[in-house]
Scaffold this motif. Sequence first.
Motif, short mmCIF file in Angstrom:
data_model
loop_
_atom_site.label_atom_id
_atom_site.label_comp_id
_atom_site.label_asym_id
_atom_site.label_seq_id
_atom_site.Cartn_x
_atom_site.Cartn_y
_atom_site.Cartn_z
N ILE A 153 25.90 65.75 -82.97
CA ILE A 153 26.31 64.40 -82.59
C ILE A 153 25.09 63.51 -82.61
O ILE A 153 24.09 63.80 -81.97
CB ILE A 153 26.97 64.38 -81.20
CG1 ILE A 153 28.25 65.22 -81.21
CG2 ILE A 153 27.28 62.95 -80.77
CD1 ILE A 153 29.00 65.25 -79.91
N PHE A 154 25.20 62.44 -83.38
CA PHE A 154 24.10 61.48 -83.49
C PHE A 154 24.29 60.38 -82.47
O PHE A 154 25.39 59.84 -82.32
CB PHE A 154 24.06 60.90 -84.91
CG PHE A 154 23.78 61.93 -85.95
CD1 PHE A 154 22.47 62.29 -86.23
CD2 PHE A 154 24.81 62.54 -86.63
CE1 PHE A 154 22.21 63.27 -87.19
CE2 PHE A 154 24.56 63.49 -87.59
CZ PHE A 154 23.25 63.87 -87.87
N ASN A 155 23.23 60.06 -81.78
CA ASN A 155 23.24 58.98 -80.80
C ASN A 155 22.90 57.69 -81.53
O ASN A 155 21.74 57.39 -81.77
CB ASN A 155 22.26 59.29 -79.67
CG ASN A 155 22.26 58.24 -78.60
OD1 ASN A 155 21.24 57.66 -78.32
ND2 ASN A 155 23.40 57.98 -78.01
N LEU A 156 23.94 56.95 -81.91
CA LEU A 156 23.78 55.72 -82.68
C LEU A 156 24.74 54.65 -82.16
O LEU A 156 25.83 54.98 -81.70
CB LEU A 156 24.14 55.96 -84.16
CG LEU A 156 23.30 56.99 -84.92
CD1 LEU A 156 23.98 57.31 -86.24
CD2 LEU A 156 21.91 56.43 -85.15
N PRO A 157 24.33 53.40 -82.30
CA PRO A 157 25.29 52.32 -82.00
C PRO A 157 26.42 52.38 -83.03
O PRO A 157 26.17 52.53 -84.22
CB PRO A 157 24.49 51.04 -82.14
CG PRO A 157 23.06 51.46 -82.17
CD PRO A 157 23.02 52.89 -82.63
N ILE A 158 27.64 52.30 -82.59
CA ILE A 158 28.78 52.43 -83.48
C ILE A 158 28.91 51.23 -84.42
O ILE A 158 29.40 51.36 -85.53
CB ILE A 158 30.07 52.63 -82.65
CG1 ILE A 158 29.97 53.97 -81.93
CG2 ILE A 158 31.32 52.58 -83.50
CD1 ILE A 158 31.04 54.22 -80.90
#
Length: 160
Positions: A153-158
């Motif tokens: 799971i990448f922690n990125l702004p959607i």
Amino acid sequence: MASLLQAKSTSINCPYCSGTRCESEYTLSWADNRFSEYQVARCSDCDVGFVLPLPTPVELERLYNSLQYQEGDRSNLNFSNASDEVLNQRVEKEAAFVQRYRPHIPSHGTVLDVGSGWGTLLRYFATQGFETVGIEMSEVTSAFAREKWGLQIFNLPIHK
């Protein structure tokens, strides 16, 4: 907020399929009033749930990085201290949801979950032999899913 949806029910289109049969399910609000109230609606045409008004990217980032979200102000939001039994119950709930769509899902492949949260939906698909990838705005929830279940799971702004 319910009046917003009811008053505009003929003019509200689903942001996913453009369907016009959208019904209110409940109101989501935060106790500290730092965030707006949102009406959670479901489209009867495509069965997708969404919030009204649609939050801006800034509002989403503020919400998912808030301590209230990360610490789980509501018991159904926080799994960081949950027992394996509670976590498995949540994964089973995801499985029940997926079963409605199973005839339309291939028997193998890759699942992308945008807004992975605590990773319970991806966990279900991983147990079924799928490759899984997630995108999640909250560092706390994405870190939990990576550490607990080894999910990618990448922690990125959607919104980017």
